[in-house]
Enzyme design. Structure first.
Site, PDB file in Angstrom:
ATOM      1  N   LYS A   7       9.090  -4.497  -2.980  1.00 47.06           N
ATOM      2  CA  LYS A   7       8.524  -5.242  -1.696  1.00 47.06           C
ATOM      3  C   LYS A   7       7.411  -3.999  -1.413  1.00 47.06           C
ATOM      4  O   LYS A   7       7.524  -3.090  -2.066  1.00 47.06           O
ATOM      5  CB  LYS A   7       9.394  -5.111  -0.642  1.00 47.06           C
ATOM      6  N   TYR A  35     -12.841  19.561  11.944  1.00 45.44           N
ATOM      7  CA  TYR A  35     -12.872  18.965  12.957  1.00 45.44           C
ATOM      8  C   TYR A  35     -12.164  19.648  14.190  1.00 45.44           C
ATOM      9  O   TYR A  35     -10.837  20.105  13.649  1.00 45.44           O
ATOM     10  CB  TYR A  35     -12.246  17.436  13.184  1.00 45.44           C
TER      11      TYR A  35
HETATM   12  C1  PLP Z   1      14.271  -2.370   1.180  1.00 45.82           C
HETATM   13  C2  PLP Z   1      15.623  -2.993   0.639  1.00 45.82           C
HETATM   14  C3  PLP Z   1      16.612  -2.365  -0.564  1.00 45.82           C
HETATM   15  C4  PLP Z   1      16.137  -1.458  -1.257  1.00 45.82           C
HETATM   16  O1  PLP Z   1      16.436  -0.209  -0.584  1.00 45.82           O
HETATM   17  P1  PLP Z   1      16.210   1.332  -1.371  1.00 45.82           P
HETATM   18  O2  PLP Z   1      16.811   2.215  -0.110  1.00 45.82           O
HETATM   19  O3  PLP Z   1      14.841   1.587  -1.392  1.00 45.82           O
HETATM   20  O4  PLP Z   1      17.030   1.111  -2.525  1.00 45.82           O
HETATM   21  C5  PLP Z   1      17.645  -3.250  -0.261  1.00 45.82           C
HETATM   22  N1  PLP Z   1      17.832  -4.190   0.293  1.00 45.82           N
HETATM   23  C6  PLP Z   1      17.128  -4.631   1.386  1.00 45.82           C
HETATM   24  C7  PLP Z   1      17.511  -5.933   2.308  1.00 45.82           C
HETATM   25  C8  PLP Z   1      16.006  -4.068   1.735  1.00 45.82           C
HETATM   26  O5  PLP Z   1      15.341  -4.239   2.632  1.00 45.82           O
END
Ligand code: PLP
Length: 412
Positions: free
Chosen positions: A73, A299
């Site tokens: 993702k 800045y």
């Molecule tokens: C992001 C996510 C994962 C992966 O999590 P990590 O801690 O990065 O391994 C697994 N399951 C769901 C539902 C997620 O949203």
């Protein structure tokens, strides 16, 4: 005289698009990321594809025969999902999980063949897109079951396999145990929708409280039994993110869903030291100046030289993902040495104090995230270190590297 109507927008990008068949295409205009060919300034993220394969092997070794569905993702945690997915698919990843429908479409368009699970559960009304791209939806309410069944009937296609998400303690997405029977009945009434998977997500997998994980798993087992009593048998169950698959053999179930570990970062220090970070962020010094004691930098003049100093400027700022919260706080590696950030990080540029970095000059590489071997030594700035400095988590450090920064893929 004819006056143009300011409300009549004629820009081609704002017109509804349609395929040759007259079916609306997804109106998903993905913002394009800078690509290496566009790169003018030296600022870049380097993604080591061998590290990704190594990390997949580490996870596979840990979980034995359990299939690994890598979580890609948010553009593969900022690494660029197309290249990452192609690399991992070839290296034996059994599936891919994304958050958004458009992330799934992007990967199918890139030729990814393994199952793609859309975990975010939000499809707008684009059920047709979901089915056309052979994406596996995560669902959690009756309305979603009804909509998918309607779409299958309408399109005359085959039954669709879905994964039902159960909320066992995260209070985010998922049917609560109380809501599960109603969703199960909706599924039983509609042969167009097949319950292929049952999933949940842990709230505290990276903590040290094993009780929280066990409690959620107990609840998940209870819900599974209930669903089976009602006459539904999911083919697979899954729950484990990176931390859970490392910590708990019981949590691995039929599929694991690692994200962070695949990118080579431990969810908690010491959890899986054999992982190798896949991404580094690099640029080069574009200007160096000498300033007198008492002279200010940047800045707001928040940094003042305590001695005669050498200040170097790097072409990376908060718009690239070098957080402004690192002003007067973070470090950058130059010639194998740490140079402190001097003054406020600005949008496109950041100043560093190279007074103690002998020989620092325009053109020298500057490392924001990752390792550097230089004439003065070698050092590493990790995502976990930056996260601690920023009061956040490594996940956010990775996803903060912005789309202005081109990703370069390396086979070392
Ligand atoms: C992001 C996510 C994962 C992966 O999590 P990590 O801690 O990065 O391994 C697994 N399951 C769901 C539902 C997620 O949203």
């Amino acid at each position: 005289m004819q006056r143009s109507n300011p409300m009549a927008v004629n820009h081609p990008l704002l017109q509804p698009t349609a395929s040759a068949l007259g079916t609306p295409l997804p109106r998903v205009l993905r913002p394009q990321r800078a690509v290496p060919a566009d790169a003018v300034r030296p600022t870049r993220a380097e993604v080591n594809l061998a590290a990704l394969r190594h990390n997949l092997r580490v996870v596979k070794r840990l979980v034995g025969n359990v299939p690994v569905w890598t979580v890609l993702k948010a553009d593969a945690y900022g690494h660029g999902s197309k290249a990452v997915a192609r690399t991992l698919e070839r290296a034996g990843a059994d599936g891919v999980c994304v958050a958004l429908l458009e992330e799934g479409i992007e990967l199918r368009a890139a030729g990814i063949k393994v199952p793609i699970l859309v975990m975010g559960g939000y499809y707008g009304n684009a059920w047709g897109e979901l089915l056309r791209h052979d994406l596996t939806p995560v669902i959690y309410d009756v309305g979603q079951v009804v909509s998918i069944a309607d779409e299958v009937r309408y399109s005359g296609g085959e039954a669709v396999r879905v994964h039902l998400k159960v909320d066992t303690g995260m209070a985010r997405l998922g049917a609560t145990p109380k809501e599960v029977p109603a969703v199960a009945r909706a599924l039983l009434d509609r042969p167009e929708v097949i319950l292929d998977g049952l999933m949940t997500h842990f709230a505290c997998a990276d903590g040290t409280d094993a009780g929280s994980l066990a409690g959620q798993l107990d609840l998940f087992d209870g819900v599974t039994a209930e669903i089976q009593r009602l006459g539904l048998v999911p083919r697979i169950r899954h729950a484990a993110n990176s931390a859970a698959l490392v910590q708990s053999a019981r949590a691995r179930l039929d599929v694991v869903r690692p994200g962070l570990a695949i990118f080579g970062i431990e969810p908690r220090d010491g959890m899986a030291p054999e992982l190798r970070p896949a991404m580094s962020v690099r640029t080069a010094i574009v200007a160096v100046r000498e300033i007198e004691a008492g002279q200010a930098v940047g800045y707001g003049s928040t940094w003042t030289a305590a001695r005669r100093s050498r200040i170097a400027t790097i072409p990376m700022g908060y718009a690239d993902g070098l957080s402004r919260a690192l002003s007067n706080k973070g470090h950058v590696l130059v010639r194998g040495r740490r140079a402190p950030i001097a003054g406020a990080v600005s949008m496109d540029l950041t100043m560093i104090d190279v007074t103690d970095v002998q020989g620092a000059a325009t053109g020298d590489e500057a490392v924001i995230l990752g390792s550097q071997h230089g004439p003065l030594g070698e050092d590493t700035i990790t995502a976990s270190e930056l996260a601690r400095l920023l009061g956040t988590i490594p996940w956010e450090v990775l996803t903060d590297v912005s789309r202005r920064v081109p990703r370069f893929y390396r086979e070392p």
